[in-house]
Design a protein around this motif. Structure first.
Motif, PDB file in Angstrom:
ATOM      1  N   ALA A   1      16.810  11.984   4.609  1.00 43.95           N
ATOM      2  CA  ALA A   1      16.742  11.758   6.055  1.00 43.95           C
ATOM      3  C   ALA A   1      18.103  11.323   6.589  1.00 43.95           C
ATOM      4  O   ALA A   1      18.557  11.814   7.631  1.00 43.95           O
ATOM      5  CB  ALA A   1      15.683  10.715   6.384  1.00 43.95           C
ATOM      6  N   LEU A   2      18.758  10.410   5.885  1.00 43.51           N
ATOM      7  CA  LEU A   2      20.073   9.942   6.325  1.00 43.51           C
ATOM      8  C   LEU A   2      21.104  11.060   6.288  1.00 43.51           C
ATOM      9  O   LEU A   2      22.056  11.048   7.076  1.00 43.51           O
ATOM     10  CB  LEU A   2      20.532   8.770   5.444  1.00 43.51           C
ATOM     11  N   ARG A   3      20.911  12.020   5.390  1.00 49.06           N
ATOM     12  CA  ARG A   3      21.836  13.152   5.284  1.00 49.06           C
ATOM     13  C   ARG A   3      21.384  14.339   6.132  1.00 49.06           C
ATOM     14  O   ARG A   3      21.969  15.405   6.064  1.00 49.06           O
ATOM     15  CB  ARG A   3      21.964  13.554   3.820  1.00 49.06           C
TER      16      ARG A   3
ATOM     17  N   GLN B   1      18.827  16.202   5.854  1.00 52.75           N
ATOM     18  CA  GLN B   1      18.344  17.304   5.031  1.00 52.75           C
ATOM     19  C   GLN B   1      16.826  17.392   5.012  1.00 52.75           C
ATOM     20  O   GLN B   1      16.275  18.417   4.641  1.00 52.75           O
ATOM     21  CB  GLN B   1      18.858  17.160   3.595  1.00 52.75           C
ATOM     22  N   ASP B   2      16.132  16.325   5.364  1.00 55.31           N
ATOM     23  CA  ASP B   2      14.669  16.284   5.360  1.00 55.31           C
ATOM     24  C   ASP B   2      14.235  15.445   6.552  1.00 55.31           C
ATOM     25  O   ASP B   2      14.594  14.275   6.660  1.00 55.31           O
ATOM     26  CB  ASP B   2      14.165  15.665   4.052  1.00 55.31           C
ATOM     27  N   MET B   3      13.475  16.035   7.441  1.00 58.05           N
ATOM     28  CA  MET B   3      13.083  15.360   8.675  1.00 58.05           C
ATOM     29  C   MET B   3      11.717  14.668   8.579  1.00 58.05           C
ATOM     30  O   MET B   3      11.158  14.254   9.589  1.00 58.05           O
ATOM     31  CB  MET B   3      13.063  16.364   9.829  1.00 58.05           C
ATOM     32  N   THR B   4      11.197  14.508   7.366  1.00 61.89           N
ATOM     33  CA  THR B   4       9.894  13.874   7.193  1.00 61.89           C
ATOM     34  C   THR B   4       9.870  12.480   7.807  1.00 61.89           C
ATOM     35  O   THR B   4       8.937  12.128   8.532  1.00 61.89           O
ATOM     36  CB  THR B   4       9.527  13.796   5.695  1.00 61.89           C
ATOM     37  N   ILE B   5      10.878  11.679   7.536  1.00 64.50           N
ATOM     38  CA  ILE B   5      10.908  10.310   8.031  1.00 64.50           C
ATOM     39  C   ILE B   5      11.096  10.285   9.549  1.00 64.50           C
ATOM     40  O   ILE B   5      10.465   9.481  10.239  1.00 64.50           O
ATOM     41  CB  ILE B   5      11.988   9.497   7.308  1.00 64.50           C
ATOM     42  N   VAL B   6      11.913  11.180  10.069  1.00 64.87           N
ATOM     43  CA  VAL B   6      12.091  11.261  11.521  1.00 64.87           C
ATOM     44  C   VAL B   6      10.755  11.589  12.188  1.00 64.87           C
ATOM     45  O   VAL B   6      10.356  10.949  13.169  1.00 64.87           O
ATOM     46  CB  VAL B   6      13.159  12.311  11.892  1.00 64.87           C
ATOM     47  N   LYS B   7      10.048  12.561  11.646  1.00 61.77           N
ATOM     48  CA  LYS B   7       8.751  12.933  12.213  1.00 61.77           C
ATOM     49  C   LYS B   7       7.746  11.796  12.055  1.00 61.77           C
ATOM     50  O   LYS B   7       6.956  11.532  12.964  1.00 61.77           O
ATOM     51  CB  LYS B   7       8.226  14.219  11.552  1.00 61.77           C
TER      52      LYS B   7
END
Length: 175
Positions: free
Chosen positions: A32-34, A36-42
């Motif tokens: 998420a910090l990079r 690369q994966d928006m799971t945490i943002v969502k």
């Protein structure tokens, strides 16, 4: 006593969702910090949308009273930088470090110790901060609906629609 029980039950439910959403995982945090994966943002945006609708619905029904904290840009900026630095270095934010420890990841102890040390340090330097950083950009207890001079639902509905549109876009263009 009931408020404490409600807080405990809410915390247990939130921890359950953190675990089921797999956002307690170090690799998800770093991805998420990079960006690369928006799971945490969502995950975060969905909780913000649900909480925003739920709190204002309860407020309109007269079941809760809002306690708006003052908007102080100095504190928000410095606090946000410290939060981001800790999250980036550790790979966990405060809530996920507690959940990760619950799952048996002992590296999360560093985050918990950092939170405790940070809280103690903040308490010690608060007299200084209250005369400096916590006075910079103090706009008082304001909300977006107050700033815009509109009913809160005229802000909430577009925000929730925007979050929904962002979800759709992220699903279509997953990084």
């Amino acid at each position: 006593m009931m408020e404490l029980l409600y807080g405990l039950l809410t915390g247990i439910c939130f921890g359950f969702f953190l675990q089921k959403g797999r956002v307690l995982r170090y690799d998800k945090q770093l991805a998420a910090l990079r960006l690369q994966d928006m799971t945490i943002v969502k995950f975060m945006l969905s909780h913000i949308a649900v909480a925003m609708v739920g709190v204002y619905w309860l407020y309109d029904l007269g079941l809760v009273k809002l306690s708006v904290k003052p908007t102080i840009l100095g504190g928000v900026i410095v606090g946000g930088l410290l939060f981001g630095l800790g999250w980036g270095l550790l790979g966990y934010c405060p809530g996920t470090s507690l959940g990760a420890l619950g799952e048996g990841r002992w590296d999360a102890v560093w985050g918990i110790l950092g939170m405790l040390a940070g809280a103690g340090l903040y308490a010690e330097v608060y007299p200084f901060l209250s005369k400096t950083v916590l006075t910079w950009g103090n706009y008082g207890k304001i909300t977006w609906p107050q700033v815009l001079g509109v009913n809160h639902w005229l802000v909430i509905v577009p925000l929730v629609a925007g979050i929904g549109a962002l979800f759709w876009w992220l699903e279509k263009h997953e990084l």
